[in-house]
Write a protein that holds these residues in place. Structure first.
Motif, PDB file in Angstrom:
ATOM      1  N   PHE A  52      46.242  50.772  51.861  1.00 18.86           N
ATOM      2  CA  PHE A  52      45.787  51.387  50.601  1.00 18.86           C
ATOM      3  C   PHE A  52      44.480  52.140  50.835  1.00 18.86           C
ATOM      4  O   PHE A  52      44.307  53.281  50.377  1.00 18.86           O
ATOM      5  CB  PHE A  52      45.583  50.311  49.523  1.00 18.86           C
ATOM      6  N   GLU A  53      43.585  51.542  51.599  1.00 20.10           N
ATOM      7  CA  GLU A  53      42.287  52.195  51.867  1.00 20.10           C
ATOM      8  C   GLU A  53      42.497  53.491  52.658  1.00 20.10           C
ATOM      9  O   GLU A  53      41.870  54.511  52.393  1.00 20.10           O
ATOM     10  CB  GLU A  53      41.359  51.225  52.619  1.00 20.10           C
ATOM     11  N   ARG A  54      43.439  53.458  53.608  1.00 19.19           N
ATOM     12  CA  ARG A  54      43.739  54.660  54.419  1.00 19.19           C
ATOM     13  C   ARG A  54      44.324  55.759  53.542  1.00 19.19           C
ATOM     14  O   ARG A  54      43.962  56.925  53.650  1.00 19.19           O
ATOM     15  CB  ARG A  54      44.698  54.282  55.545  1.00 19.19           C
ATOM     16  N   LEU A  55      45.233  55.395  52.663  1.00 15.98           N
ATOM     17  CA  LEU A  55      45.876  56.393  51.795  1.00 15.98           C
ATOM     18  C   LEU A  55      44.871  57.030  50.827  1.00 15.98           C
ATOM     19  O   LEU A  55      45.064  58.158  50.375  1.00 15.98           O
ATOM     20  CB  LEU A  55      47.017  55.745  51.011  1.00 15.98           C
ATOM     21  N   ALA A  56      43.812  56.289  50.533  1.00 13.89           N
ATOM     22  CA  ALA A  56      42.807  56.793  49.579  1.00 13.89           C
ATOM     23  C   ALA A  56      41.779  57.698  50.255  1.00 13.89           C
ATOM     24  O   ALA A  56      41.000  58.367  49.583  1.00 13.89           O
ATOM     25  CB  ALA A  56      42.104  55.622  48.902  1.00 13.89           C
ATOM     26  N   GLU A  57      41.804  57.748  51.594  1.00 16.63           N
ATOM     27  CA  GLU A  57      40.835  58.595  52.304  1.00 16.63           C
ATOM     28  C   GLU A  57      41.164  60.068  52.063  1.00 16.63           C
ATOM     29  O   GLU A  57      42.339  60.436  51.990  1.00 16.63           O
ATOM     30  CB  GLU A  57      40.845  58.270  53.814  1.00 16.63           C
ATOM     31  N   PRO A  58      40.144  60.912  51.898  1.00 13.26           N
ATOM     32  CA  PRO A  58      40.358  62.308  51.475  1.00 13.26           C
ATOM     33  C   PRO A  58      41.452  63.048  52.240  1.00 13.26           C
ATOM     34  O   PRO A  58      42.335  63.639  51.620  1.00 13.26           O
ATOM     35  CB  PRO A  58      38.977  62.940  51.703  1.00 13.26           C
ATOM     36  N   ASP A  97      42.404  53.498  41.646  1.00  5.17           N
ATOM     37  CA  ASP A  97      41.182  54.114  41.112  1.00  5.17           C
ATOM     38  C   ASP A  97      40.717  55.279  41.993  1.00  5.17           C
ATOM     39  O   ASP A  97      40.483  56.379  41.502  1.00  5.17           O
ATOM     40  CB  ASP A  97      40.061  53.068  40.965  1.00  5.17           C
ATOM     41  N   PRO A  98      40.604  55.073  43.317  1.00  6.79           N
ATOM     42  CA  PRO A  98      40.143  56.188  44.172  1.00  6.79           C
ATOM     43  C   PRO A  98      40.995  57.453  44.064  1.00  6.79           C
ATOM     44  O   PRO A  98      40.482  58.563  44.070  1.00  6.79           O
ATOM     45  CB  PRO A  98      40.202  55.601  45.591  1.00  6.79           C
ATOM     46  N   VAL A  99      42.328  57.332  43.962  1.00 10.64           N
ATOM     47  CA  VAL A  99      43.151  58.550  43.897  1.00 10.64           C
ATOM     48  C   VAL A  99      43.283  59.044  42.462  1.00 10.64           C
ATOM     49  O   VAL A  99      43.784  60.150  42.230  1.00 10.64           O
ATOM     50  CB  VAL A  99      44.545  58.362  44.530  1.00 10.64           C
ATOM     51  N   GLY A 100      42.852  58.229  41.500  1.00 18.00           N
ATOM     52  CA  GLY A 100      42.838  58.694  40.109  1.00 18.00           C
ATOM     53  C   GLY A 100      44.228  58.891  39.530  1.00 18.00           C
ATOM     54  O   GLY A 100      44.502  59.870  38.837  1.00 18.00           O
TER      55      GLY A 100
END
Ligand code: 6PG
Length: 264
Positions: A52-58, A97-100
């Motif tokens: 999940f953290e990787r997918l949220a990276e820009p 939340d990070p990807v909105g």
């Protein structure tokens, strides 16, 4: 197994999560092109966090058409959504939340509901209303992410539990008193084999040496879903992929590390 699963072994942690992220991105693009949406059920536990953290990276975030994504869960613990045991909370904090993502496309299991059976029935209705193309037909998730416990459970389908043998309902509640319940020992709400087997793509994500015996028994032992619930994951049309790191694959006979895919 209707069709033999694909088994991919990535020796290192980084290559494992890179491959998992690429699989997710590819599935999202394929589903969106084919069906105009990507309906994914997320797994819980600790394994998916780095994904999940990787997918949220820009640089990866832009690779997924998030405006078409509907997020579901493979299972949920019967705790409030802000509880640190909540599978929803893990995904919300690290990815949603990070990807909105539009909250209207986040289909959370109401783990906090006083009656888990009613919450399970409500979730099944939401799954059907969101995904069933023809009323009454099976809803087809595009991807289901699944973990594996040291005991062989997947989602909240525990060895010997009735949920493993469910043939009609798509979502059921699992009692905390279930003899094979694993920590956290709380009631659960889970997709059943019919729901998982209607998916186009089931992706198991398993890491760590502690899982190696369960992986070997599940992938190389005789079919016994009551003992090894992942045997119940046997899609009629969809595919099953096991993405393993080296330690989790270490008791499999004859598997070498799969060369890391070049980023597509
Ligand atoms: C859950 C999960 C469960 C999990 C496995 C592996 O709600 O606990 O859905 O099936 O995937 O127990 O958990 P870890 O990833 O923490 O090893």
């Amino acid at each position: 197994m209707t069709r033999a699963p694909e088994i991919v072994v990535c020796a290192g942690r980084d290559s494992f999560y890179e491959r998992a992220a690429q699989r997710f991105v590819q599935a999202a693009r394929t589903a969106t092109a084919a069906r105009g949406r990507f309906a994914v059920a997320l797994s819980g536990g600790s394994t998916p966090r780095p994904l999940f953290e990787r997918l949220a990276e820009p640089e990866l975030r832009e690779s997924v058409p998030w405006e078409t994504v509907h997020v579901f869960w493979a299972d949920e613990r019967c705790v409030p959504p802000d509880d640190d045991r909540s599978n929803y909370r893990l995904a919300r904090e690290t990815l949603l939340d990070p990807v909105g993502i539009d909250p209207r496309r986040i289909h959370r299991i109401a783990g906090e509901a006083p009656d888990p059976e009613q919450a399970a029935a409500r979730y099944e209705r939401e799954l059907r209303e969101t995904l069933s193309v023809i009323p009454g037909s099976l809803p087809h998730l595009d991807m289901v992410l699944l973990g594996l416990g040291d005991d062989g459970h997947t989602a909240s389908l525990f060895p010997g539990a009735g949920a493993v043998r469910e043939t009609d309902r798509l979502v059921v509640a699992v009692r905390a008193s279930e003899p094979s319940m694993q920590p956290p020992v709380v009631e659960r709400i889970t997709l059943t084999p019919p729901a998982i087997n209607a998916a186009w793509d089931a992706l198991f994500l398993v890491t760590g040496e502690a899982k190696a015996p369960a992986v070997a028994a599940t992938l190389e032992g005789p079919r016994a879903p009551s003992k090894w619930p992942a045997h119940a994951v046997d899609p009629v049309e969809g595919s099953v992929t096991w993405l393993l790191d080296g330690p989790a694959a270490s008791e499999l006979v004859g598997f070498e590390e799969t060369a890391p895919e070049t980023a597509s």
